[in-house]
Design an enzyme around this catalytic site. Structure first.
Site, PDB file in Angstrom:
ATOM      1  N   GLU A 170      83.819  56.023 109.319  1.00 24.44           N
ATOM      2  CA  GLU A 170      83.437  56.631 110.608  1.00 24.44           C
ATOM      3  C   GLU A 170      82.000  57.137 110.504  1.00 24.44           C
ATOM      4  O   GLU A 170      81.695  58.300 110.722  1.00 24.44           O
ATOM      5  CB  GLU A 170      84.404  57.768 110.962  1.00 24.44           C
ATOM      6  N   GLU A 176      92.936  53.028 112.134  1.00 28.96           N
ATOM      7  CA  GLU A 176      93.561  54.336 111.887  1.00 28.96           C
ATOM      8  C   GLU A 176      94.103  54.815 113.220  1.00 28.96           C
ATOM      9  O   GLU A 176      93.327  54.964 114.168  1.00 28.96           O
ATOM     10  CB  GLU A 176      92.585  55.379 111.353  1.00 28.96           C
TER      11      GLU A 176
HETATM   12  O1  AHR Z   1      91.713  63.457 108.921  1.00 25.85           O
HETATM   13  C1  AHR Z   1      91.573  62.353 108.064  1.00 25.85           C
HETATM   14  C2  AHR Z   1      90.413  61.555 108.506  1.00 25.85           C
HETATM   15  O2  AHR Z   1      90.547  61.164 109.857  1.00 25.85           O
HETATM   16  C3  AHR Z   1      90.156  60.234 107.812  1.00 25.85           C
HETATM   17  O3  AHR Z   1      89.747  60.363 106.469  1.00 25.85           O
HETATM   18  C4  AHR Z   1      89.083  59.714 108.711  1.00 25.85           C
HETATM   19  O4  AHR Z   1      88.928  58.328 108.650  1.00 25.85           O
HETATM   20  C5  AHR Z   1      89.525  60.196 110.103  1.00 25.85           C
HETATM   21  O5  AHR Z   1      88.498  60.903 110.722  1.00 25.85           O
END
Ligand code: AHR
Length: 495
Positions: A168, A282
């Site tokens: 990110e 994710e």
């Molecule tokens: O809260 C975990 C994080 O959420 C992960 O490491 C990231 O990819 C996302 O922002």
């Protein structure tokens, strides 16, 4: 509610990788999660066999690893070979023992029977370090990294097909965050080096539903990309673990397609439809709880930033609402199956995962059973399914009233059968679904996932939310009663 199903009008084929998962070096996902050599459940390589069995049962097709924010200061060479040393994980501010690295992850994926999907370090890492990793994993024996892999006991290449550049890097919280312009250039140079090592890999890069970021990325690097990666967490719990109640979660279900539609629109506008696929790599209703690490003030004592992460282990946080939301999100992926070809539940094990490990076994949380039903019972072809759902008013997490559909239905074809995924979001009332077909089905069976209340959850020694699998019954066209707050998979056969 009437729902008209037209099997001849096929929307598209869903890729099995929309039922993928994610594992990060965070809290107990790896150490104490899938990898626990001291556990009585561990196999000869230290992997928990009860976890492996559970993952195999939901036929996990792909696992993304090693992060997440963790990856943006991760150097893969620190965790391969015989001379490893524990290293400091700058993202999560803990020591990583380096016992679980590339080769262990490959072994784990082979035991699960899934594809590995590597996310590379675009924070402190370089295009060269990424391409070295591809050398290590995918070259036969050319060069020092392939030879290193052979020396480590792996004469055959790992053949890692899926790679992404960065995590990110658009976010201020990310180590090595970059501007949109910087990102386009960096992703291009990284993609060039990776493809120079192995042009056969499929490559993604970190993105988000932001026009400027994605335009820069796609203009610079689009010709090298096969995927574009986006993430989504709806119930923001990073700093405060005050999770949304059922109504708040139902408000979130109206927003599962927001990001997808924006990215889809840009891909269409740039003529990249069919060339670049969306990896929603994710996703989870609930974001992970890790206060005082994502920005200033940074926690100083473990009490401030480390111990609160144990809050993620509270199983009561993951209830019927999580199952209903998860089904609505997967329904969205099915509707958008011509663009969304991968989605990764974040994470698979512990934290907000669908499997919780403890010293005496595992707990299968309600979201696990959504995957169990969708992976094992739904078909692979999405077909036209027209309906007009009643609406209901819900109070969102900020206390404002929102409207959302009561029912969320998707129709799939499984050989000569039709299988519906039908969600009744109503917290109080069962709702009748009246499917209409050109050909009258002979019989049907319905599997129902729900709990006594919207807050029902699974705990050690207590499973309150699990599917009730129904037997075949004659179809009499008298409608189907969907229980309140339930996920239903209904299969129809015509012979
Ligand atoms: O809260 C975990 C994080 O959420 C992960 O490491 C990231 O990819 C996302 O922002």
């Amino acid at each position: 509610m009437k729902v008209k199903i037209t099997p001849e009008r096929e929307i598209g084929k869903r890729d099995p990788m929309i039922y993928g998962h994610f594992l990060e070096h965070f809290h107990r996902q790896i150490y104490g999660g899938i990898y626990d050599p001291e556990s009585p459940f561990a196999d000869e390589e230290g992997f928990r066999e009860d976890v492996l069995d559970a993952l195999k049962r939901i036929r996990v097709p792909v696992i993304r690893w090693p992060g997440g924010c963790f990856v943006s200061a991760y150097h893969w060479k620190d965790a391969v070979g015989s001379r490893r040393q524990p290293f400091f994980d700058k993202a999560w501010r803990v020591e990583d023992p380096a016992k679980f690295g590339t080769d262990e992850f490959i072994r784990f994926c082979r035991k699960v029977g899934c594809e590995p999907y590597f996310c590379t370090n675009a924070g402190t890492g370089t295009p060269e370090e990424m391409s070295d990793w591809v050398e290590y994993c995918n070259l036969e024996k050319e060069g020092k990294y392939a030879r290193w892999r052979i020396a480590n006991g792996f004469p055959r290449p790992h053949k890692v097909k899926y790679w992404s550049i960065g995590n990110e890097n658009y976010g201020s919280w990310e180590i090595g965050a970059k501007s949109a312009e910087e990102w386009g250039r960096f992703a291009l140079e990284s993609a060039k080096m990776i493809k120079h090592v192995d042009p056969s890999v499929e490559l993604s890069a970190a993105a988000l539903p932001d026009l400027d970021w994605n335009l820069n990325l796609l203009r610079h690097c689009g010709e090298f990309l096969d995927w574009i990666s986006i993430h989504g967490y709806w119930d923001g719990l990073v700093e405060e673990n005050r999770w949304a109640d059922y109504e708040g979660v139902m408000a979130f279900t109206s927003h599962t397609a927001d990001s997808i539609e924006k990215v889809e629109g840009l891909l269409k506008a740039m003529g990249l439809e069919g060339k670049i696929k969306i990896a929603f790599d994710e996703w989870n209703l609930r974001s992970w709880h890790h206060p005082n690490t994502f920005g200033l003030p940074m926690g100083v004592t473990p009490k401030e930033y480390l111990y609160p992460r144990d809050e993620n282990d509270r199983n009561e946080t993951y209830n019927v609402a999580d199952a209903v939301f998860g089904a609505c999100f997967l329904n969205t992926c099915l509707r958008h199956c011509n663009f969304v070809k991968m989605a990764n539940f974040a994470p698979a094990v512990n934290t907000r995962g669908c499997i919780y490990t403890h010293k005496d076994g595992i707990v299968l949380r309600p979201t696990y059973y959504v995957f169990d039903l969708y992976v094992n019972d739904l078909g692979d072809t999405v077909v036209d399914c027209w309906y007009e759902s009643p609406r209901m008013q819900v109070k969102n997490k900020e206390g404002r009233m929102e409207e959302t559909d009561v029912l969320d239905v998707v129709a799939t074809k499984k050989q000569d059968r039709i299988v519906l995924a039908a969600v009744n979001k109503d917290p109080e009332k069962a709702r009748t679904l009246q499917p209409e077909f050109e050909r009258k089905p002979k019989a049907y069976r319905i599997h129902v996932l729900t709990g006594d209340t919207v807050d029902s959850y699974n705990e050690i020694g207590k499973e309150a939310v699990r599917p009730a699998r129904g037997d075949w019954q004659e179809w009499k066209e008298d409608g189907l009663l969907l229980p309140k707050h339930s996920v239903n998979v209904i299969e129809f056969r015509f012979s």
